[in-house]
Design a protein around this motif. Structure first.
Motif, PDB file in Angstrom:
ATOM      1  N   ASN A   2     -91.733 -59.275 -65.745  1.00 17.38           N
ATOM      2  CA  ASN A   2     -93.042 -59.520 -65.153  1.00 17.38           C
ATOM      3  C   ASN A   2     -94.078 -59.699 -66.259  1.00 17.38           C
ATOM      4  N   THR A   3     -94.617 -60.908 -66.362  1.00 17.54           N
ATOM      5  CA  THR A   3     -95.593 -61.184 -67.426  1.00 17.54           C
ATOM      6  C   THR A   3     -97.008 -61.288 -66.892  1.00 17.54           C
ATOM      7  N   LEU A   4     -97.233 -60.906 -65.618  1.00  7.33           N
ATOM      8  CA  LEU A   4     -98.581 -60.966 -65.072  1.00  7.33           C
ATOM      9  C   LEU A   4     -99.473 -59.963 -65.805  1.00  7.33           C
ATOM     10  N   PRO A   5    -100.706 -60.365 -66.154  1.00  4.21           N
ATOM     11  CA  PRO A   5    -101.587 -59.429 -66.855  1.00  4.21           C
ATOM     12  C   PRO A   5    -101.961 -58.258 -65.955  1.00  4.21           C
ATOM     13  N   THR A   6    -101.768 -57.069 -66.461  1.00  3.97           N
ATOM     14  CA  THR A   6    -102.105 -55.860 -65.722  1.00  3.97           C
ATOM     15  C   THR A   6    -103.396 -55.279 -66.282  1.00  3.97           C
ATOM     16  N   LEU A   7    -104.337 -54.955 -65.396  1.00  6.39           N
ATOM     17  CA  LEU A   7    -105.638 -54.432 -65.794  1.00  6.39           C
ATOM     18  C   LEU A   7    -105.872 -53.088 -65.117  1.00  6.39           C
ATOM     19  N   ALA A   8    -106.610 -52.228 -65.780  1.00  4.88           N
ATOM     20  CA  ALA A   8    -106.925 -50.916 -65.218  1.00  4.88           C
ATOM     21  C   ALA A   8    -108.414 -50.644 -65.344  1.00  4.88           C
ATOM     22  N   VAL A   9    -108.997 -50.084 -64.289  1.00 10.33           N
ATOM     23  CA  VAL A   9    -110.402 -49.682 -64.308  1.00 10.33           C
ATOM     24  C   VAL A   9    -110.491 -48.202 -63.962  1.00 10.33           C
ATOM     25  N   VAL A  10    -111.245 -47.467 -64.752  1.00 12.03           N
ATOM     26  CA  VAL A  10    -111.521 -46.059 -64.497  1.00 12.03           C
ATOM     27  C   VAL A  10    -112.993 -45.961 -64.103  1.00 12.03           C
ATOM     28  N   ASP A  11    -113.245 -45.480 -62.890  1.00 14.04           N
ATOM     29  CA  ASP A  11    -114.596 -45.367 -62.338  1.00 14.04           C
ATOM     30  C   ASP A  11    -114.951 -43.884 -62.291  1.00 14.04           C
ATOM     31  N   LEU A  12    -115.849 -43.461 -63.171  1.00 14.48           N
ATOM     32  CA  LEU A  12    -116.221 -42.049 -63.273  1.00 14.48           C
ATOM     33  C   LEU A  12    -117.537 -41.825 -62.540  1.00 14.48           C
ATOM     34  N   GLY A  13    -117.439 -41.596 -61.238  1.00 12.80           N
ATOM     35  CA  GLY A  13    -118.618 -41.390 -60.407  1.00 12.80           C
ATOM     36  C   GLY A  13    -119.093 -39.955 -60.434  1.00 12.80           C
ATOM     37  N   SER A  14    -120.216 -39.709 -59.804  1.00 10.18           N
ATOM     38  CA  SER A  14    -120.788 -38.361 -59.764  1.00 10.18           C
ATOM     39  C   SER A  14    -120.070 -37.469 -58.767  1.00 10.18           C
ATOM     40  N   ASN A  15    -119.345 -38.088 -57.823  1.00 10.28           N
ATOM     41  CA  ASN A  15    -118.598 -37.328 -56.826  1.00 10.28           C
ATOM     42  C   ASN A  15    -117.096 -37.384 -57.107  1.00 10.28           C
ATOM     43  N   SER A  16    -116.571 -38.581 -57.283  1.00  9.58           N
ATOM     44  CA  SER A  16    -115.129 -38.733 -57.498  1.00  9.58           C
ATOM     45  C   SER A  16    -114.843 -39.574 -58.734  1.00  9.58           C
ATOM     46  N   PHE A  17    -113.672 -39.342 -59.315  1.00 10.31           N
ATOM     47  CA  PHE A  17    -113.146 -40.177 -60.393  1.00 10.31           C
ATOM     48  C   PHE A  17    -112.001 -41.002 -59.802  1.00 10.31           C
ATOM     49  N   ARG A  18    -111.928 -42.277 -60.182  1.00 13.71           N
ATOM     50  CA  ARG A  18    -110.875 -43.156 -59.677  1.00 13.71           C
ATOM     51  C   ARG A  18    -110.224 -43.920 -60.820  1.00 13.71           C
ATOM     52  N   LEU A  19    -108.923 -44.093 -60.687  1.00 12.97           N
ATOM     53  CA  LEU A  19    -108.173 -44.988 -61.555  1.00 12.97           C
ATOM     54  C   LEU A  19    -107.511 -46.026 -60.669  1.00 12.97           C
ATOM     55  N   GLN A  20    -107.837 -47.286 -60.899  1.00 10.40           N
ATOM     56  CA  GLN A  20    -107.220 -48.362 -60.127  1.00 10.40           C
ATOM     57  C   GLN A  20    -106.564 -49.343 -61.085  1.00 10.40           C
ATOM     58  N   ILE A  35    -105.595 -44.074 -57.830  1.00 12.66           N
ATOM     59  CA  ILE A  35    -105.609 -42.613 -57.900  1.00 12.66           C
ATOM     60  C   ILE A  35    -107.055 -42.136 -57.811  1.00 12.66           C
ATOM     61  N   LYS A  36    -107.293 -41.176 -56.933  1.00 10.38           N
ATOM     62  CA  LYS A  36    -108.656 -40.663 -56.729  1.00 10.38           C
ATOM     63  C   LYS A  36    -108.641 -39.146 -56.787  1.00 10.38           C
ATOM     64  N   GLN A  37    -109.643 -38.580 -57.481  1.00  8.59           N
ATOM     65  CA  GLN A  37    -109.808 -37.134 -57.507  1.00  8.59           C
ATOM     66  C   GLN A  37    -111.273 -36.785 -57.271  1.00  8.59           C
ATOM     67  N   MET A  38    -111.514 -35.797 -56.404  1.00 14.03           N
ATOM     68  CA  MET A  38    -112.885 -35.358 -56.116  1.00 14.03           C
ATOM     69  C   MET A  38    -113.309 -34.353 -57.189  1.00 14.03           C
ATOM     70  N   VAL A  39    -113.934 -34.842 -58.224  1.00 13.43           N
ATOM     71  CA  VAL A  39    -114.315 -34.003 -59.358  1.00 13.43           C
ATOM     72  C   VAL A  39    -115.661 -33.314 -59.125  1.00 13.43           C
ATOM     73  N   ARG A  40    -116.539 -33.953 -58.311  1.00 21.27           N
ATOM     74  CA  ARG A  40    -117.875 -33.408 -58.012  1.00 21.27           C
ATOM     75  C   ARG A  40    -118.637 -33.078 -59.297  1.00 21.27           C
ATOM     76  N   LYS A 257    -113.102 -36.921 -43.137  1.00 22.49           N
ATOM     77  CA  LYS A 257    -112.063 -36.315 -43.966  1.00 22.49           C
ATOM     78  C   LYS A 257    -112.558 -35.006 -44.559  1.00 22.49           C
ATOM     79  N   SER A 258    -111.640 -34.085 -44.776  1.00 27.14           N
ATOM     80  CA  SER A 258    -111.996 -32.763 -45.293  1.00 27.14           C
ATOM     81  C   SER A 258    -112.688 -32.845 -46.653  1.00 27.14           C
ATOM     82  N   GLU A 259    -112.295 -33.830 -47.472  1.00 31.94           N
ATOM     83  CA  GLU A 259    -112.872 -33.957 -48.811  1.00 31.94           C
ATOM     84  C   GLU A 259    -114.341 -34.389 -48.786  1.00 31.94           C
TER      85      GLU A 259
END
Length: 497
Positions: A2-20, A35-40, A257-259
């Motif tokens: 697989n030679t398709l270019p793979t890209l990653a974005v890390v979004d560090l918000g004030s409530n949650s952190f995301r890796l896509q 991947i999402k985590q509620m870091v608050r 949702k509970s979160e």
């Protein structure tokens, strides 16, 4: 393979952190991991706007997990952006290096309007607007972004200090009485009032909500059978249920949702204020968000459609810069930097060459204010202005380079210290380029001219003695430059050959 270019974005918000992580199929993005985590993180700000130790630890643990997933990615495949809490935290300068080490990649702290632009980029690439003018509202953990636009370019962008985390803590800390809601709505309306007149005058055809608060509100309204869109009437009914129960948790709202329970009241109050102050009738929810905009911006950079280049050109025009002079300085500065950085990695030299070129393009913007101390005026503009495409750290870097282009070097030793060899190389390259191009005429340096950087960080310029004799003004300026570097505790010598 697989030679398709793979890209990653890390979004560090004030409530949650995301890796896509996405694969780029000729401009079409296919999500392969989210991947999402509620870091608050915003909840960790104390009364002095300092991040407490527990919030820092939560963030570092999350970033270390993201870093493990990103092992094997090249720097050009990853972009990490941080938003409001990183912008406002007083001790972020101490925390940011720790965060970058945990993640394994640089983190860009983006300005509020840049965040708004990226959010709009995500919406416009994914929502079928059909030519309609859009109002986009993104309620985050610590700030809310407001954008009006049609087509690819937003017309108005704003970021205000209203967030679901900060407002939940400030107004709903264990209580959810009617007076709490009214106090939160009034405070939010007071902030939104700063932009409401211009936004209402501009108008829009469709209103869209993005991110967690809008999604939660929309889901709750739908589960109650009050409609598929967000309306003020439905939000008031939702608030009444919370007030009657005494808290969001006790209200047991279907579709929530509970979160989101801990931050729902604050987000709801902010959204109600948005509707009341901007006179929004109804709002649809769209899944597009900041991370999507970062991906599309990412793709644009890879396709040589870098918005930062467009911004630099616009600033040249706005501040009446001589493009010919800027091009001369950029050319000479680039040559000098490559000479100085022969020991550095190719990718690092390429990155610094880009920043140096933008600094050269903009090194005279301060003259539009006054020629006296124009480098200081220019540095201030670059540090404080809204510059679409540039992160806050990138703006600070350009500001540092423009400030260091001339004058006393002590200001540089005070701000950047003795470290960061590439930054010092870029400062020297720009200073010499400005010095050599002071006649504002086409310039070709003698072929035997050589600029070198020693292992101890010292610099030496070798140039024909005959050329120096023929250009006594430049020779005198070079002698003064040597003195400047000596006073700054760094050696720079000129050798006539």
């Amino acid at each position: 393979m697989n030679t398709l270019p793979t890209l990653a974005v890390v979004d560090l918000g004030s409530n949650s952190f995301r890796l896509q992580i996405c694969q780029n199929h000729n401009g079409q993005l296919q999500i392969i991991e989210n991947i999402k985590q509620m870091v608050r993180l915003a909840a960790g700000l104390d009364s002095q706007k300092n991040l407490d130790q527990s919030s820092r630890q939560r963030a570092l643990e999350c970033l270390a997990q993201f870093g493990e997933r990103l092992r094997g990615f090249e720097p050009e495949q990853v972009r990490a952006v941080a938003t409001n809490t990183f912008r406002v935290a007083k001790n972020i300068a101490d925390f940011l290096p720790e965060a970058e080490r945990a993640l394994g990649f640089p983190i860009e702290v983006i300005a509020g309007r840049e965040e708004a632009r990226l959010i709009y980029a995500g919406v416009v690439h994914t929502y079928p607007a059909g030519g309609n003018k859009m109002l986009v509202v993104d309620i985050g953990g610590g700030s809310t972004e407001f954008i009006i636009g049609r087509g690819l370019s937003p017309e108005q962008t704003e970021s205000l200090p209203l967030g679901c985390v900060t407002y939940s803590l400030r107004f709903f800390d264990g209580k959810a009485a009617a007076k709490n809601f009214q106090a939160a709505i009034n405070a939010a309306r007071s902030e939104i009032q700063r932009i409401s007149k211009n936004y209402r005058r501009s108008g829009w055809d469709v209103a869209l909500g993005t991110s967690g608060s809008a999604k939660s509100i929309c889901n709750v309204i739908a589960e109650q059978g009050w409609g598929e869109e967000i309306t003020l009437e439905a939000m008031r009914k939702t608030a009444e249920k919370i007030i009657d129960a005494g808290s969001v948790k006790k209200a047991r709202l279907k579709g929530l949702k509970s979160e989101r329970v801990e931050v729902f009241a604050g987000g709801l109050a902010v959204m109600m204020a948005v509707f009341e102050e901007l006179e929004v009738r109804s709002m649809k929810f769209t899944e597009a968000a900041l991370r999507d905009g970062v991906f599309y911006d990412f793709i644009g950079r890879g396709l040589e459609q870098d918005l930062r280049e467009e911004t630099a050109v616009r600033f040249q025009e706005r501040y009446h810069v001589s493009k010919n002079q800027a091009a001369r300085v950029a050319k000479i500065a680039g040559l000098f930097l490559h000479s100085l950085a022969q020991r550095a990695a190719t990718a690092e030299v390429a990155r610094w060459s880009e920043y140096l070129r933008w600094a050269a393009m903009l090194h005279e913007i301060g003259t539009d204010i006054a020629h006296t101390a124009y480098h200081k005026h220019g540095a201030y503009i670059l540090a404080q202005a809204d510059m679409p495409g540039f992160s806050r750290s990138e703006q600070e870097l350009l500001s540092t380079l423009v400030l260091g282009q001339r004058g006393d070097l002590k200001k540089m030793t005070d701000s950047i210290g003795s470290g960061d060899a590439m930054l010092w190389n870029a400062v020297l390259a720009l200073r010499l380029a400005v010095l050599f191009c002071r006649a504002r005429l086409p310039l070709e340096l003698p072929e035997s001219t050589a600029l070198r950087c020693g292992s101890d960080g010292s610099g030496s310029l070798k140039i024909p003695q005959s050329w120096l004799a023929h250009n006594p003004l430049t020779a005198a300026a070079l002698a003064q430059e040597c003195e400047q570097w000596q006073r700054a505790g760094r050696e720079f010598v000129v050798e006539g050959i």
